[in-house]
Design an enzyme around this catalytic site. Structure first.
Site, PDB file in Angstrom:
ATOM      1  N   GLU A  38     -35.635  24.996   9.824  1.00 34.63           N
ATOM      2  CA  GLU A  38     -34.307  24.832   9.249  1.00 34.63           C
ATOM      3  C   GLU A  38     -33.222  25.404  10.171  1.00 34.63           C
ATOM      4  O   GLU A  38     -33.507  26.008  11.199  1.00 34.63           O
ATOM      5  CB  GLU A  38     -34.264  25.488   7.875  1.00 34.63           C
ATOM      6  CG  GLU A  38     -35.211  24.857   6.859  1.00 34.63           C
ATOM      7  CD  GLU A  38     -34.830  23.426   6.495  1.00 34.63           C
ATOM      8  OE1 GLU A  38     -33.635  23.076   6.607  1.00 34.63           O
ATOM      9  OE2 GLU A  38     -35.724  22.651   6.109  1.00 34.63           O
ATOM     10  N   HIS A  39     -31.977  25.211   9.751  1.00 38.72           N
ATOM     11  CA  HIS A  39     -30.835  25.573  10.597  1.00 38.72           C
ATOM     12  C   HIS A  39     -30.822  27.064  10.922  1.00 38.72           C
ATOM     13  O   HIS A  39     -31.189  27.902  10.112  1.00 38.72           O
ATOM     14  CB  HIS A  39     -29.513  25.171   9.934  1.00 38.72           C
ATOM     15  CG  HIS A  39     -29.243  25.832   8.622  1.00 38.72           C
ATOM     16  ND1 HIS A  39     -29.773  25.380   7.433  1.00 38.72           N
ATOM     17  CD2 HIS A  39     -28.490  26.906   8.316  1.00 38.72           C
ATOM     18  CE1 HIS A  39     -29.358  26.146   6.457  1.00 38.72           C
ATOM     19  NE2 HIS A  39     -28.583  27.087   6.954  1.00 38.72           N
ATOM     20  N   GLN A  40     -30.447  27.329  12.165  1.00 36.05           N
ATOM     21  CA  GLN A  40     -30.284  28.683  12.700  1.00 36.05           C
ATOM     22  C   GLN A  40     -31.594  29.467  12.817  1.00 36.05           C
ATOM     23  O   GLN A  40     -31.573  30.669  13.116  1.00 36.05           O
ATOM     24  CB  GLN A  40     -29.287  29.500  11.865  1.00 36.05           C
ATOM     25  CG  GLN A  40     -27.920  28.845  11.707  1.00 36.05           C
ATOM     26  CD  GLN A  40     -27.170  28.680  13.028  1.00 36.05           C
ATOM     27  OE1 GLN A  40     -27.338  29.476  13.931  1.00 36.05           O
ATOM     28  NE2 GLN A  40     -26.357  27.641  13.133  1.00 36.05           N
TER      29      GLN A  40
END
Length: 212
Positions: A139-141
């Site tokens: 997922e993001h980051q």
């Protein structure tokens, strides 16, 4: 990438890596594996030519051929990468499946294996020589160090940090924001809700340390 590819290793992810390169219409010159019983055999009509330290084939790397290291074991994978860095002054190429999704601002290093339906979100960072199996979700980051392996269907939620050499089993869920230490191992199907220290092995829901 115009040069043919030599795949180091003839087991585990070697066959799906071949399939990935074939799907991109890239030529695989052959495999190199330390198991002499495999030499002169074939995988999908591509020959296992010899050993990974055979100078006759190594001298092709960086001049006439690229390299990809298809070894599941992180320590051996790192040893082969180091050998290629030092002897041939090259970094292995990525094997990126056509059905993987990479955000436009995800950062990805060298020599990674990224299989079908892997999702890499916005601002995620993937190091070098990682193995991401089918349907893994980054997922993001999220941030993955070098030589990390993430099993099929695992979910690495937003803001998770996974340090070098960690192994995340199939179907694992890592909740947002936690940190997985260097060379840690997460058993298949585990739900990890807290940081895992370096070299720890955890399993379960919620995941707990397994005493060695």
């Amino acid at each position: 990438m115009d040069k043919p590819i030599i795949i180091f290793g003839a087991r585990g992810i070697a066959h799906p890596a071949l399939e990935i390169f074939n799907s991109h219409e890239l030529v695989v010159y052959g495999f190199l594996d330390e198991d002499e019983s495999l030499h002169r055999k074939e995988i999908n009509n591509i020959s296992i030519l010899g050993g990974p330290e055979d100078d006759g084939f190594l001298k092709l790397i960086g001049k006439k051929c690229e390299a990809f290291v298809a070894i599941d074991d992180a320590k051996y994978r790192e040893a082969l990468v180091t050998m290629l860095n030092e002897k041939r002054k090259v970094q292995p190429v990525n094997a990126l499946h056509r059905l993987a999704y990479l955000s436009t601002d995800a950062a990805i290093g060298h020599g990674n294996f990224i299989n079908a339906k892997v999702t890499i979100g916005a601002g995620a960072e993937i190091g070098n020589h990682c193995i991401l199996h089918t349907n893994a979700s980054i997922e993001h980051q999220a941030k993955l160090g070098d030589f990390v392996q993430v099993g099929a269907g695992a979910v690495v939620n937003s803001g998770v940090t996974i340090e070098k050499g960690a192994f995340i089993g199939s179907g694992v869920t890592l909740v947002a924001g936690i940190k997985i230490g260097k060379n840690a191992r997460i058993g298949a199907g585990s739900v990890v809700i807290a940081d895992v220290e370096a070299n720890q092995t955890v399993f379960g829901n919620p995941a707990k340390e397994i005493e060695s």
